[in-house]
Motif scaffolding. Structure first.
Motif, PDB file in Angstrom:
ATOM      1  N   GLY A  48       0.729  -1.272   0.003  1.00 63.20           N
ATOM      2  CA  GLY A  48      -0.224  -0.224   0.136  1.00 63.20           C
ATOM      3  C   GLY A  48       0.896   1.142   0.052  1.00 63.20           C
ATOM      4  N   PHE A  49       2.343   1.278   0.848  1.00 64.06           N
ATOM      5  CA  PHE A  49       2.877   2.730   0.791  1.00 64.06           C
ATOM      6  C   PHE A  49       3.611   3.073  -0.631  1.00 64.06           C
ATOM      7  CE2 PHE A  49       5.697  -1.419   0.664  1.00 64.06           C
ATOM      8  CZ  PHE A  49       6.648  -0.661   0.270  1.00 64.06           C
ATOM      9  N   LEU A  50       3.492   2.118  -1.725  1.00 62.30           N
ATOM     10  CA  LEU A  50       3.650   2.290  -3.065  1.00 62.30           C
ATOM     11  C   LEU A  50       2.932   3.340  -3.526  1.00 62.30           C
ATOM     12  CD1 LEU A  50       5.239  -1.246  -3.769  1.00 62.30           C
ATOM     13  CD2 LEU A  50       6.236   0.873  -3.551  1.00 62.30           C
ATOM     14  N   TYR A  51       1.469   3.384  -3.116  1.00 61.94           N
ATOM     15  CA  TYR A  51       0.908   4.087  -3.577  1.00 61.94           C
ATOM     16  C   TYR A  51       0.899   5.814  -3.876  1.00 61.94           C
ATOM     17  CZ  TYR A  51      -2.729   1.030  -4.246  1.00 61.94           C
ATOM     18  OH  TYR A  51      -2.916  -0.840  -4.621  1.00 61.94           O
ATOM     19  N   LEU A  52       1.969   6.328  -2.639  1.00 55.77           N
ATOM     20  CA  LEU A  52       2.685   7.421  -2.510  1.00 55.77           C
ATOM     21  C   LEU A  52       3.062   8.221  -3.448  1.00 55.77           C
ATOM     22  CD1 LEU A  52       3.233   9.785  -0.449  1.00 55.77           C
ATOM     23  CD2 LEU A  52       5.354   7.931  -0.031  1.00 55.77           C
ATOM     24  N   PHE A  53       3.478   7.035  -4.402  1.00 56.31           N
ATOM     25  CA  PHE A  53       4.683   7.272  -5.672  1.00 56.31           C
ATOM     26  C   PHE A  53       3.880   8.468  -7.070  1.00 56.31           C
ATOM     27  CE2 PHE A  53       7.276   5.021  -3.247  1.00 56.31           C
ATOM     28  CZ  PHE A  53       8.212   5.928  -2.956  1.00 56.31           C
ATOM     29  N   PRO A  54       3.153   6.995  -7.219  1.00 54.64           N
ATOM     30  CA  PRO A  54       2.077   7.804  -8.539  1.00 54.64           C
ATOM     31  C   PRO A  54       1.206   9.111  -8.267  1.00 54.64           C
ATOM     32  CG  PRO A  54       0.592   5.414  -7.912  1.00 54.64           C
ATOM     33  CD  PRO A  54       2.392   5.641  -6.923  1.00 54.64           C
ATOM     34  N   ILE A  55       0.870   8.761  -6.943  1.00 54.17           N
ATOM     35  CA  ILE A  55       0.100  10.631  -6.251  1.00 54.17           C
ATOM     36  C   ILE A  55       0.836  11.236  -6.102  1.00 54.17           C
ATOM     37  CG2 ILE A  55      -1.122  11.593  -4.150  1.00 54.17           C
ATOM     38  CD1 ILE A  55      -2.567   8.916  -3.326  1.00 54.17           C
ATOM     39  N   MET A  56       2.100  11.426  -5.506  1.00 51.86           N
ATOM     40  CA  MET A  56       2.787  12.409  -5.842  1.00 51.86           C
ATOM     41  C   MET A  56       3.038  13.047  -7.320  1.00 51.86           C
ATOM     42  SD  MET A  56       6.056  11.530  -2.514  1.00 51.86           S
ATOM     43  CE  MET A  56       7.472  12.631  -3.780  1.00 51.86           C
ATOM     44  N   LEU A  57       3.058  12.389  -8.389  1.00 46.77           N
ATOM     45  CA  LEU A  57       3.072  12.505  -9.255  1.00 46.77           C
ATOM     46  C   LEU A  57       2.170  12.846 -10.050  1.00 46.77           C
ATOM     47  CD1 LEU A  57       5.201   9.296 -11.328  1.00 46.77           C
ATOM     48  CD2 LEU A  57       6.286  11.894 -11.458  1.00 46.77           C
ATOM     49  N   ALA A  58       0.837  13.023  -9.361  1.00 44.74           N
ATOM     50  CA  ALA A  58       0.040  13.317 -10.550  1.00 44.74           C
ATOM     51  C   ALA A  58      -0.966  14.322  -9.753  1.00 44.74           C
ATOM     52  CB  ALA A  58      -1.746  12.199 -10.590  1.00 44.74           C
ATOM     53  N   ALA A  59       0.121  14.458  -8.167  1.00 44.36           N
ATOM     54  CA  ALA A  59      -0.697  15.484  -7.825  1.00 44.36           C
ATOM     55  C   ALA A  59      -0.933  16.900  -8.245  1.00 44.36           C
ATOM     56  CB  ALA A  59      -0.662  15.588  -6.532  1.00 44.36           C
ATOM     57  N   ALA A  60       0.281  16.721  -8.913  1.00 41.68           N
ATOM     58  CA  ALA A  60       0.899  18.594  -9.500  1.00 41.68           C
ATOM     59  C   ALA A  60      -0.550  19.021 -10.540  1.00 41.68           C
ATOM     60  CB  ALA A  60       2.134  18.964 -10.183  1.00 41.68           C
ATOM     61  N   PHE A  61      -1.164  18.429 -11.608  1.00 41.70           N
ATOM     62  CA  PHE A  61      -1.916  18.581 -12.818  1.00 41.70           C
ATOM     63  C   PHE A  61      -3.373  18.703 -11.766  1.00 41.70           C
ATOM     64  CE2 PHE A  61       1.556  16.169 -14.092  1.00 41.70           C
ATOM     65  CZ  PHE A  61       2.455  17.479 -14.424  1.00 41.70           C
ATOM     66  N   LEU A  62      -3.909  17.732 -10.839  1.00 40.04           N
ATOM     67  CA  LEU A  62      -5.254  17.502 -10.049  1.00 40.04           C
ATOM     68  C   LEU A  62      -5.544  19.078  -9.117  1.00 40.04           C
ATOM     69  CD1 LEU A  62      -4.784  14.148  -9.561  1.00 40.04           C
ATOM     70  CD2 LEU A  62      -5.876  14.989 -11.214  1.00 40.04           C
ATOM     71  N   PRO A  63      -6.657  19.449  -9.063  1.00 41.84           N
ATOM     72  CA  PRO A  63      -7.263  19.760  -8.012  1.00 41.84           C
ATOM     73  C   PRO A  63      -7.261  19.468  -6.834  1.00 41.84           C
ATOM     74  CG  PRO A  63      -8.882  19.116  -9.205  1.00 41.84           C
ATOM     75  CD  PRO A  63      -7.479  18.948 -10.148  1.00 41.84           C
ATOM     76  N   ARG A  64      -7.405  20.708  -5.144  1.00 41.84           N
ATOM     77  CA  ARG A  64      -6.817  20.032  -4.375  1.00 41.84           C
ATOM     78  C   ARG A  64      -7.712  18.428  -3.878  1.00 41.84           C
ATOM     79  NH1 ARG A  64      -5.920  25.111  -4.087  1.00 41.84           N
ATOM     80  NH2 ARG A  64      -3.499  25.494  -3.194  1.00 41.84           N
ATOM     81  N   TRP A  65      -9.010  19.081  -4.072  1.00 43.67           N
ATOM     82  CA  TRP A  65     -10.538  18.276  -3.888  1.00 43.67           C
ATOM     83  C   TRP A  65     -10.281  16.567  -4.570  1.00 43.67           C
ATOM     84  CZ3 TRP A  65     -13.627  15.377  -7.313  1.00 43.67           C
ATOM     85  CH2 TRP A  65     -13.917  15.836  -8.446  1.00 43.67           C
TER      86      TRP A  65
END
Length: 231
Positions: A48-65
Protein backbone atom coordinates in the motif's frame (compact mmCIF):
# COMPACT_ATOMS: atom_id res chain seq x y z
CA UNK A 1 33.20 10.17 -15.42
CA UNK A 2 30.71 12.57 -13.85
CA UNK A 3 27.53 13.42 -15.77
CA UNK A 4 27.24 16.99 -16.96
CA UNK A 5 24.52 19.27 -15.66
CA UNK A 6 23.07 19.43 -19.17
CA UNK A 7 22.50 15.67 -19.19
CA UNK A 8 20.62 15.67 -15.90
CA UNK A 9 16.87 16.33 -16.14
CA UNK A 10 15.55 18.50 -13.28
CA UNK A 11 12.74 16.73 -11.46
CA UNK A 12 10.39 19.70 -11.82
CA UNK A 13 10.35 19.20 -15.60
CA UNK A 14 8.12 16.21 -15.00
CA UNK A 15 5.42 18.60 -13.84
CA UNK A 16 5.48 20.93 -16.83
CA UNK A 17 1.97 21.49 -18.17
CA UNK A 18 2.82 19.83 -21.50
CA UNK A 19 3.38 16.57 -19.61
CA UNK A 20 -0.08 16.57 -18.01
CA UNK A 21 -1.67 13.79 -20.10
CA UNK A 22 1.28 11.34 -20.11
CA UNK A 23 1.98 11.82 -16.39
CA UNK A 24 -1.67 11.24 -15.45
CA UNK A 25 -1.75 8.17 -17.70
CA UNK A 26 1.47 6.83 -16.16
CA UNK A 27 0.18 7.48 -12.63
CA UNK A 28 -3.06 5.63 -13.36
CA UNK A 29 -1.14 2.71 -14.84
CA UNK A 30 1.18 2.52 -11.83
CA UNK A 31 -1.82 2.50 -9.48
CA UNK A 32 -3.36 -0.40 -11.40
CA UNK A 33 -0.07 -2.32 -11.39
CA UNK A 34 0.39 -1.79 -7.64
CA UNK A 35 -3.19 -2.93 -7.00
CA UNK A 36 -2.69 -6.06 -9.11
CA UNK A 37 0.61 -6.96 -7.45
CA UNK A 38 -0.83 -6.15 -4.01
CA UNK A 39 -3.75 -8.51 -4.71
CA UNK A 40 -1.37 -11.24 -5.87
CA UNK A 41 0.93 -10.88 -2.82
CA UNK A 42 -1.94 -10.33 -0.36
CA UNK A 43 -1.09 -13.28 1.89
CA UNK A 44 2.57 -12.28 2.13
CA UNK A 45 3.16 -8.51 2.17
CA UNK A 46 1.23 -5.24 1.78
CA UNK A 47 2.38 -2.80 -0.93
CA UNK A 48 0.00 0.00 0.00
CA UNK A 49 2.84 2.45 0.69
CA UNK A 50 3.80 2.36 -3.01
CA UNK A 51 0.64 4.30 -3.90
CA UNK A 52 2.48 7.35 -2.58
CA UNK A 53 4.59 7.64 -5.76
CA UNK A 54 1.83 7.82 -8.41
CA UNK A 55 -0.13 10.22 -6.18
CA UNK A 56 2.90 12.51 -5.95
CA UNK A 57 3.32 12.37 -9.72
CA UNK A 58 -0.30 13.19 -10.46
CA UNK A 59 -0.90 15.72 -7.66
CA UNK A 60 0.56 18.69 -9.57
CA UNK A 61 -2.08 18.35 -12.28
CA UNK A 62 -5.12 17.74 -10.09
CA UNK A 63 -7.32 20.05 -8.00
CA UNK A 64 -6.91 19.66 -4.25
CA UNK A 65 -10.21 17.84 -3.73
CA UNK A 66 -9.28 15.29 -6.37
CA UNK A 67 -5.89 14.70 -4.72
CA UNK A 68 -7.72 13.94 -1.47
CA UNK A 69 -10.15 11.65 -3.31
CA UNK A 70 -7.27 9.85 -5.02
CA UNK A 71 -5.56 9.39 -1.67
CA UNK A 72 -8.75 7.93 -0.22
CA UNK A 73 -9.18 5.59 -3.22
CA UNK A 74 -5.61 4.31 -2.98
CA UNK A 75 -5.93 3.87 0.78
CA UNK A 76 -9.12 1.91 0.11
CA UNK A 77 -7.31 -0.36 -2.35
CA UNK A 78 -4.51 -0.91 0.16
CA UNK A 79 -7.09 -1.80 2.81
CA UNK A 80 -9.05 -4.14 0.54
CA UNK A 81 -5.94 -6.12 -0.42
CA UNK A 82 -4.46 -6.12 3.07
CA UNK A 83 -4.22 -9.45 4.88
CA UNK A 84 -5.15 -7.66 8.10
CA UNK A 85 -8.65 -7.22 9.41
CA UNK A 86 -10.56 -4.18 8.13
CA UNK A 87 -9.92 -1.04 10.16
CA UNK A 88 -11.48 2.39 9.59
CA UNK A 89 -8.79 3.97 11.77
CA UNK A 90 -6.04 2.53 9.58
CA UNK A 91 -7.96 3.62 6.47
CA UNK A 92 -8.20 7.17 7.84
CA UNK A 93 -4.49 7.36 8.62
CA UNK A 94 -3.52 5.90 5.24
CA UNK A 95 -5.77 8.43 3.51
CA UNK A 96 -4.25 11.25 5.55
CA UNK A 97 -0.70 10.14 4.71
CA UNK A 98 -1.29 9.62 0.99
CA UNK A 99 -3.42 12.73 0.45
CA UNK A 100 -1.15 14.84 2.68
CA UNK A 101 1.96 13.98 0.68
CA UNK A 102 0.11 14.61 -2.56
CA UNK A 103 -1.12 18.02 -1.40
CA UNK A 104 2.37 18.92 -0.18
CA UNK A 105 3.92 18.13 -3.58
CA UNK A 106 1.09 19.95 -5.36
CA UNK A 107 1.69 23.13 -3.34
CA UNK A 108 5.44 22.97 -3.99
CA UNK A 109 4.89 22.64 -7.73
CA UNK A 110 2.28 25.42 -7.78
CA UNK A 111 4.61 27.75 -5.90
CA UNK A 112 7.42 26.98 -8.34
CA UNK A 113 5.10 27.69 -11.26
CA UNK A 114 4.01 31.01 -9.75
CA UNK A 115 7.63 31.96 -9.10
CA UNK A 116 8.67 30.98 -12.64
CA UNK A 117 5.81 32.97 -14.16
CA UNK A 118 6.70 36.02 -12.05
CA UNK A 119 10.34 35.77 -13.10
CA UNK A 120 9.33 35.47 -16.74
CA UNK A 121 7.14 38.57 -16.50
CA UNK A 122 9.90 40.49 -14.75
CA UNK A 123 12.44 39.42 -17.36
CA UNK A 124 10.11 40.49 -20.17
CA UNK A 125 9.57 43.86 -18.46
CA UNK A 126 13.31 44.38 -18.02
CA UNK A 127 14.11 43.35 -21.59
CA UNK A 128 11.58 45.75 -23.10
CA UNK A 129 12.48 48.68 -20.85
CA UNK A 130 14.11 51.66 -22.61
CA UNK A 131 16.18 52.25 -19.45
CA UNK A 132 19.43 50.36 -18.95
CA UNK A 133 18.96 47.81 -16.16
CA UNK A 134 21.53 45.46 -14.66
CA UNK A 135 21.78 43.20 -11.65
CA UNK A 136 25.13 42.57 -9.96
CA UNK A 137 26.04 39.54 -7.84
CA UNK A 138 27.97 39.55 -4.56
CA UNK A 139 31.31 39.31 -6.42
CA UNK A 140 30.63 42.43 -8.45
CA UNK A 141 29.87 40.66 -11.75
CA UNK A 142 26.90 41.53 -13.94
CA UNK A 143 24.30 38.78 -13.69
CA UNK A 144 21.50 40.20 -15.80
CA UNK A 145 21.48 43.02 -18.34
CA UNK A 146 18.85 44.15 -20.80
CA UNK A 147 19.41 45.32 -24.37
CA UNK A 148 19.46 48.98 -23.36
CA UNK A 149 22.31 48.28 -20.93
CA UNK A 150 24.32 46.49 -23.63
CA UNK A 151 23.79 49.41 -26.03
CA UNK A 152 24.76 51.93 -23.34
CA UNK A 153 27.97 50.25 -22.19
CA UNK A 154 28.91 48.68 -25.55
CA UNK A 155 31.10 45.78 -24.35
CA UNK A 156 33.78 44.79 -26.85
CA UNK A 157 32.52 41.24 -27.30
CA UNK A 158 28.88 42.31 -27.14
CA UNK A 159 28.37 40.35 -23.93
CA UNK A 160 27.67 42.21 -20.72
CA UNK A 161 26.57 39.32 -18.53
CA UNK A 162 29.54 37.88 -16.65
CA UNK A 163 31.59 41.07 -16.94
CA UNK A 164 32.74 42.99 -13.84
CA UNK A 165 30.65 46.10 -13.21
CA UNK A 166 33.88 47.87 -12.23
CA UNK A 167 34.98 47.82 -15.88
CA UNK A 168 32.05 50.07 -16.85
CA UNK A 169 30.94 51.82 -13.65
CA UNK A 170 33.79 51.70 -11.11
CA UNK A 171 32.05 54.09 -8.73
CA UNK A 172 29.06 51.79 -8.51
CA UNK A 173 31.37 48.91 -7.66
CA UNK A 174 32.96 50.97 -4.86
CA UNK A 175 29.51 51.91 -3.54
CA UNK A 176 28.48 48.29 -3.00
CA UNK A 177 29.04 47.64 0.69
CA UNK A 178 27.62 44.24 1.53
CA UNK A 179 28.31 44.72 5.24
CA UNK A 180 25.65 47.42 5.47
CA UNK A 181 21.94 46.84 6.18
CA UNK A 182 20.38 43.90 4.30
CA UNK A 183 18.53 46.31 2.03
CA UNK A 184 19.15 49.91 1.07
CA UNK A 185 18.43 52.25 -1.83
CA UNK A 186 20.58 55.05 -3.15
CA UNK A 187 21.31 57.14 -6.22
CA UNK A 188 24.50 58.64 -7.57
CA UNK A 189 26.03 60.38 -10.56
CA UNK A 190 29.36 59.13 -11.79
CA UNK A 191 31.61 58.65 -14.79
CA UNK A 192 30.98 55.52 -16.85
CA UNK A 193 33.19 53.81 -19.43
CA UNK A 194 32.06 52.04 -22.58
CA UNK A 195 33.80 49.04 -24.02
CA UNK A 196 35.04 51.12 -26.95
CA UNK A 197 36.90 53.51 -24.63
CA UNK A 198 34.36 56.34 -24.61
CA UNK A 199 33.27 57.92 -21.34
CA UNK A 200 29.84 59.17 -20.34
CA UNK A 201 28.11 60.69 -17.34
CA UNK A 202 25.66 58.32 -15.69
CA UNK A 203 22.83 58.77 -13.25
CA UNK A 204 22.37 55.53 -11.32
CA UNK A 205 19.55 54.42 -9.07
CA UNK A 206 20.37 51.19 -7.28
CA UNK A 207 19.07 49.03 -4.46
CA UNK A 208 20.21 45.87 -2.75
CA UNK A 209 18.14 42.75 -2.32
CA UNK A 210 18.67 39.14 -1.35
CA UNK A 211 18.07 36.03 -3.41
CA UNK A 212 17.93 33.43 -0.68
CA UNK A 213 20.91 34.40 1.47
CA UNK A 214 22.92 35.86 -1.41
CA UNK A 215 23.11 39.68 -1.55
CA UNK A 216 22.66 41.29 -4.97
CA UNK A 217 22.15 44.72 -6.47
CA UNK A 218 19.74 45.97 -9.11
CA UNK A 219 20.58 49.23 -10.87
CA UNK A 220 18.91 51.52 -13.40
CA UNK A 221 21.40 53.54 -15.42
CA UNK A 222 20.79 56.63 -17.53
CA UNK A 223 23.24 58.45 -19.81
CA UNK A 224 22.97 62.14 -18.89
CA UNK A 225 26.11 63.35 -20.63
CA UNK A 226 24.24 65.86 -22.77
CA UNK A 227 22.25 67.13 -19.78
CA UNK A 228 25.30 67.95 -17.67
CA UNK A 229 26.29 71.56 -18.09
CA UNK A 230 30.09 72.08 -17.77
CA UNK A 231 31.05 74.56 -15.05
Amino acid sequence: MKPSHESMIPLERLWEERNRTPILAISGTIILIIAAVDWWTKPYVSLGFLYLFPIMLAAAFLPRWLVVLLGFACAGLAEVFSSLDRSFVRLAFETLALAGCGLFVAELVRNRRISAEAQARLKALVETSPAAIVTVDERGFIELANRAAVELMAPRDGLLIGSPIAAFLPELHHALRWEEAPQFRASMQCRGHRGNGESFTADIWFSTYKEGTTPKVAAIIADVTEEVVPV
